[in-house]
Structures are given as C-alpha cells and as structure tokens.
Enzyme design. Structure first.
Site, PDB file in Angstrom:
ATOM      1  N   ASP A  13       0.810  -1.228   0.000  1.00 31.38           N
ATOM      2  CA  ASP A  13       0.000   0.000   0.000  1.00 31.38           C
ATOM      3  C   ASP A  13       0.839   1.272   0.000  1.00 31.38           C
ATOM      4  O   ASP A  13       0.435   2.295   0.547  1.00 31.38           O
ATOM      5  CB  ASP A  13      -0.959   0.025   1.208  1.00 31.38           C
ATOM      6  CG  ASP A  13      -1.767  -1.248   1.301  1.00 31.38           C
ATOM      7  OD1 ASP A  13      -2.269  -1.686   0.260  1.00 31.38           O
ATOM      8  OD2 ASP A  13      -1.881  -1.802   2.408  1.00 31.38           O
ATOM      9  N   LYS A  16       2.053   2.036  -5.177  1.00 34.71           N
ATOM     10  CA  LYS A  16       2.736   1.528  -6.381  1.00 34.71           C
ATOM     11  C   LYS A  16       1.859   1.644  -7.623  1.00 34.71           C
ATOM     12  O   LYS A  16       2.348   1.918  -8.713  1.00 34.71           O
ATOM     13  CB  LYS A  16       3.122   0.050  -6.202  1.00 34.71           C
ATOM     14  CG  LYS A  16       4.133  -0.190  -5.121  1.00 34.71           C
ATOM     15  CD  LYS A  16       4.434  -1.663  -4.981  1.00 34.71           C
ATOM     16  CE  LYS A  16       3.280  -2.483  -4.466  1.00 34.71           C
ATOM     17  NZ  LYS A  16       2.843  -2.198  -3.118  1.00 34.71           N
ATOM     18  N   GLY A  40      -4.274  -4.894  -4.181  1.00 37.03           N
ATOM     19  CA  GLY A  40      -5.321  -3.980  -4.610  1.00 37.03           C
ATOM     20  C   GLY A  40      -4.646  -2.708  -5.047  1.00 37.03           C
ATOM     21  O   GLY A  40      -4.244  -1.902  -4.228  1.00 37.03           O
ATOM     22  N   HIS A  41      -4.422  -2.570  -6.348  1.00 35.59           N
ATOM     23  CA  HIS A  41      -3.704  -1.400  -6.841  1.00 35.59           C
ATOM     24  C   HIS A  41      -4.695  -0.335  -7.266  1.00 35.59           C
ATOM     25  O   HIS A  41      -5.393  -0.481  -8.256  1.00 35.59           O
ATOM     26  CB  HIS A  41      -2.771  -1.811  -7.986  1.00 35.59           C
ATOM     27  CG  HIS A  41      -1.636  -2.658  -7.508  1.00 35.59           C
ATOM     28  ND1 HIS A  41      -0.798  -3.347  -8.327  1.00 35.59           N
ATOM     29  CD2 HIS A  41      -1.198  -2.904  -6.249  1.00 35.59           C
ATOM     30  CE1 HIS A  41       0.103  -3.985  -7.591  1.00 35.59           C
ATOM     31  NE2 HIS A  41      -0.126  -3.727  -6.330  1.00 35.59           N
ATOM     32  N   GLN A 225       2.435  -6.010  -3.029  1.00 38.59           N
ATOM     33  CA  GLN A 225       2.782  -6.010  -1.594  1.00 38.59           C
ATOM     34  C   GLN A 225       4.108  -5.257  -1.388  1.00 38.59           C
ATOM     35  O   GLN A 225       4.460  -4.439  -2.218  1.00 38.59           O
ATOM     36  CB  GLN A 225       2.862  -7.447  -1.044  1.00 38.59           C
ATOM     37  CG  GLN A 225       1.512  -8.154  -0.956  1.00 38.59           C
ATOM     38  CD  GLN A 225       1.119  -8.891  -2.213  1.00 38.59           C
ATOM     39  OE1 GLN A 225       1.938  -9.518  -2.843  1.00 38.59           O
ATOM     40  NE2 GLN A 225      -0.148  -8.827  -2.579  1.00 38.59           N
TER      41      GLN A 225
HETATM   42  P1  IMP Z   1      -2.282 -12.903   2.247  1.00 35.29           P
HETATM   43  O1  IMP Z   1      -1.341 -12.400   1.208  1.00 35.29           O
HETATM   44  O2  IMP Z   1      -3.732 -12.720   1.890  1.00 35.29           O
HETATM   45  O3  IMP Z   1      -1.966 -14.318   2.657  1.00 35.29           O
HETATM   46  O4  IMP Z   1      -2.073 -12.010   3.562  1.00 35.29           O
HETATM   47  C1  IMP Z   1      -0.869 -12.062   4.330  1.00 35.29           C
HETATM   48  C2  IMP Z   1      -0.515 -10.687   4.880  1.00 35.29           C
HETATM   49  O5  IMP Z   1      -0.161  -9.828   3.801  1.00 35.29           O
HETATM   50  C3  IMP Z   1      -1.663  -9.975   5.598  1.00 35.29           C
HETATM   51  O6  IMP Z   1      -1.107  -9.193   6.638  1.00 35.29           O
HETATM   52  C4  IMP Z   1      -2.252  -9.094   4.537  1.00 35.29           C
HETATM   53  O7  IMP Z   1      -2.928  -7.985   5.096  1.00 35.29           O
HETATM   54  C5  IMP Z   1      -0.986  -8.669   3.815  1.00 35.29           C
HETATM   55  N1  IMP Z   1      -1.213  -8.280   2.410  1.00 35.29           N
HETATM   56  C6  IMP Z   1      -1.429  -9.089   1.358  1.00 35.29           C
HETATM   57  N2  IMP Z   1      -1.565  -8.382   0.224  1.00 35.29           N
HETATM   58  C7  IMP Z   1      -1.418  -7.087   0.556  1.00 35.29           C
HETATM   59  C8  IMP Z   1      -1.421  -5.864  -0.202  1.00 35.29           C
HETATM   60  O8  IMP Z   1      -1.569  -5.830  -1.418  1.00 35.29           O
HETATM   61  N3  IMP Z   1      -1.226  -4.732   0.528  1.00 35.29           N
HETATM   62  C9  IMP Z   1      -1.006  -4.729   1.861  1.00 35.29           C
HETATM   63  N4  IMP Z   1      -0.992  -5.847   2.587  1.00 35.29           N
HETATM   64  C10 IMP Z   1      -1.193  -7.020   1.955  1.00 35.29           C
END
Ligand code: IMP
Length: 429
Positions: A13, A16, A40-41, A225
C-alpha cells in the site's frame, strides 16, 4: 530499451499502482510477477477510481501490453470478473493482456482453507490474511499439488484430477477445521467456465517476454505487496507467501535477473500496515488516526482500516538493500501537510542495545523500540506542487533526511492521487 521494476519497500500500500500507471506511459509492456488478488492497486484516472487486483495497472493506458507472469497465483473466476468489470467501464481488455500458462490457480478450496486456517489460529497467531486463498495456493504449488493455468485448459486432464483434489481438501475442511466443504461439481464448473473465457489470453509468457526484450521493448515489472511482507525477508510469519522483492521478478517471469536494469522502490512518507504482526513505529493514538483519515488508509481489497505510524528508516534501509534500489518514489507526502512536527525512526532499541538493522524474528521486532528524530513540519498545502521548487523548505529537508537514512536517492515525489500530482526530481536538485 531499459527495463524497470517498481517494488514496495514497506508493508504494501505504498502507492505503487499510481507510480506504475504513470511510468507505464514510458514503457511498452507491464508485467505482474508475484502475489494474486490479495493485491489492490488503486489508480485514479480523470477522476475515475480503479482498484486492480490481478490485471497489471498498464491496462489503463491504451496501446500497452500487459502480462500476468508465472509467479502470480490466479483466481480465474476473479480474473474474469475483473476483466468484465473493466470492459464494462470502457477499458479495452483483449489482445493487450497475456496470462502465463505456468501460473498457479487459486481454487475454491484454497479460499475456504485460507479463511478456515485464519479462524483457527488463536489470538496473536492470526496473520490477518486477505482471505483470497494466497497461502494455500502457494503451499500447493511447492508441495507439487497445484493446478496451473495450462492444466485447467486441458479439460480431459482437469476433469480426471479435480474430484480427487477437492476430496482431499474437503477432508481437511470438514474433519480438521470443522467448516463447510466446497462443492466438487461447483468447483469444477466454475473453473471450466473461467478457463474457456481466459483461453485466448493464456500463453508461454516467458517466451513472449524474451521476444519483447530482443525487440528492444521497454518493460515495467509491477511489484505487489512490499518487502516487509516478503516470505523470506519480511516479518515472518506475518507475511504473504511470495517473494515481493526484486529477486522474485526472475522466477516470477522466466526472465534472467540480468534482465532488470533499474529498480524503483516505492516508499510512503509515513508507514502503514494491514493485517497483524510487528510494526515498531505504529501510532495507536491521534497521530495514527489523523494519518488514516488524511491518507484514506483503508484497504483496497478488504476495506480494512490500515494501521498507521511514522516513517521507519530501519525498514527503508533493509528494503533498499534487499531490492538494490536505483531510485525511490516517495508517495503521499501531502498527507503530512497538517503536522507541526513529524517523526522519523532512525534506529531501534532492542533489549537495551541500539541497532540499525532489521531483525529476523517477529518476536525480536515486536520488542524493538523506535529511536525517533523530530523534524519540523511545513504546515503548507503541497498537493498542488508540480516542481521540486514548489515544495516548502521543510518538506525538502524531510525528503533529504529520508533519502540519506535510506541510502538511496528520491527521484519522484507524489503529492496526490491523480496521475499529474507528481514531482520528477532532476539530478541537480
Ligand atoms: P495474504 O497475502 O492474503 O496471505 O495475507 C498475508 C498478509 O499480507 C496480511 O497481513 C495481509 O494484510 C498482507 N497483504 C497481502 N496483500 C497485501 C497488499 O496488497 N497490501 C497490503 N498488505 C497485503
């Protein structure tokens, strides 16, 4: 032509999506290399807001090729919805999108397992995943029990195997987690439907990318991420399940590491995190609240309020080193406009000792107390600044301090959501 990677240097977040959208105009091909619809871009174009999950942000710029590489885990049903939604809003999606035949597929049981595992984890062990099935899909990939995009296009193979895979996972869901099973027929049918829709887009993207490079096309790798969510170098186990650093680009696309010429790291002018896990500079107070409200810090994928805190230079140094950044894009500096003073964490105090590196263990990071430097704020609206010279002196000093601490030059400063709200910093400044 050079290739460039855009990677997140915090916990995701960082903004990007906007940077990639901006830079996609200077490149021909935009590539996603890892992650899935957990990303989520958010991109705002002419006042229209788009939240992209799997489709590269380059889709919003006409004439660009977009590639979903083999390192991405794809929920085919979600991808079809995303494409239909974009088309419904007048965005062309067709020959400008390619999907790797080697990318792994997120199945209904992966999503169910993700949510069931998360529910079963007690208190502090909860990761706060996005519930999109990311962890279980990567786990299946590495235990060699997954479906790849090429497999779901082979209907004969898929239909022979799917019932057994659903049965195995349903056993876990029912017997171990005590939750509802997924429907074998429903699972097979939704995948077959989505596979038929996506068939024209699926190809050997590694081969195509090598061809693009040979033709001298400009390639932009769109990270998802951030470095602190990296499976190896993040705050394990409070991380996602892929390599979110530049290193993941090679394995996630089939291109050699030498194919990456520049790495632009994206840092937000403060820090946020969604989900659980250590966050040394978190502000569970008025400061955090003010950052959340001014910065609109709510998840693009899950809508969850993001945890907010001051800029952490220990994190920035760790991430700049891991990624080999050649430049930094600093985003959302305008969110700090209202502060009298701003704080920057320059080091940690861990068990009575001062440290300047990021520790490996989540428990150690949890014990780290930030050592702050207080810098005077600027109390001026920076959202209209378009040149380096437009920034107030205190904001320039803030940027200069961050880049010194991070060990990499800030080459772009973003001051708002719109494409145009950016300052390109030239060499002399
Ligand atoms: P997962 O990727 O859904 O398994 O989540 C694992 C961790 O990564 C959690 O803390 C999510 O909130 C975080 N996370 C996954 N994708 C994003 C993203 O695009 N932005 C911010 N945090 C993310």
């Amino acid at each position: 032509m050079k290739t460039m990677a855009v990677v997140g240097l915090q916990w995701g977040d960082e903004g990007k999506g906007k940077i990639v959208d901006l830079l996609s105009r200077q490149h021909d091909v935009i590539v996603r290399c890892q992650g899935g619809s957990n990303a989520g871009h958010t991109v705002v174009v002419e006042g229209e807001k788009y939240a992209l999950h799997l489709v590269p942000s380059g889709i919003l710029t006409p004439g660009k090729m977009n590639v979903i590489g083999n390192g991405v885990v794809i929920d085919p049903v979600g991808l079809v919805e995303e494409i239909e939604d974009l088309r419904g809003r007048g965005v062309a999606v067709g020959e400008n999108l390619m999907v790797s035949d080697r990318a792994h597929v997120v199945m209904s049981y992966h999503r169910a397992l993700d949510r069931a595992q998360e529910r079963k984890r007690s208190g502090g062990a909860k990761i706060g995943t996005t519930g999109r099935g990311i962890g279980p899909t990567y786990a299946d990939k590495y235990r060699r029990g997954g479906f790849r995009m090429g497999d779901i296009l082979d209907r004969g193979f898929f239909e022979r195997v799917v019932a057994e895979r659903v049965a195995e996972n349903n056993f876990l869901l029912r017997e171990y987690f005590g939750v509802e099973e997924v429907s074998p027929e429903g699972t097979a049918a939704e995948i077959v439907r989505a596979a038929d829709f996506l068939r024209p887009l699926v190809t050997d993207t590694a081969l195509q990318l090598r061809k693009f490079i040979a033709e001298g096309k400009g390639i932009l790798f769109e990270g998802a991420q951030g470095a602190l969510l990296d499976i190896d170098y993040g705050t394990y186990p409070y991380v996602t399940s892929s390599n979110t650093t530049a290193a993941g680009i090679a394995t996630g696309t089939g291109l050699p590491p030498s194919a990456i010429s520049e790495v632009l790291g994206v840092l937000k002018a403060y820090t946020t995190r969604v989900g659980t896990g250590p966050f040394p500079t978190e502000q569970e107070n008025d400061v955090g609240e003010k950052l959340r409200e001014s910065g609109g810090e709510y998840g693009a994928t899950t809508g969850r309020p993001r945890r907010c805190g001051w800029f952490d230079a220990v994190v920035a140094r760790h991430s700049v080193g891991l990624n080999g950044c050649t430049g930094i894009a600093l985003t959302k500096i305008d969110v700090l406009d209202g502060f009298e003073t701003v704080k920057v964490c320059t080091a940690y105090e861990l068990d009575g000792r001062r440290i300047e590196h990021f520790p490996a263990g989540a428990a150690a990071v949890e014990r780290c107390k930030p050592v702050y430097e207080e810098i005077s704020g600027w109390k001026v609206d920076t959202s209209e600044a378009r040149e380096w010279a437009d920034l107030p002196a205190e904001a320039k000093l803030y940027v200069a301090r961050l880049e010194k601490l991070a060990g990499c030059r800030v080459t772009m400063v973003s001051v708002g959501r719109e494409r145009s709200a950016v300052i390109m910093r030239s060499e002399g400044h």
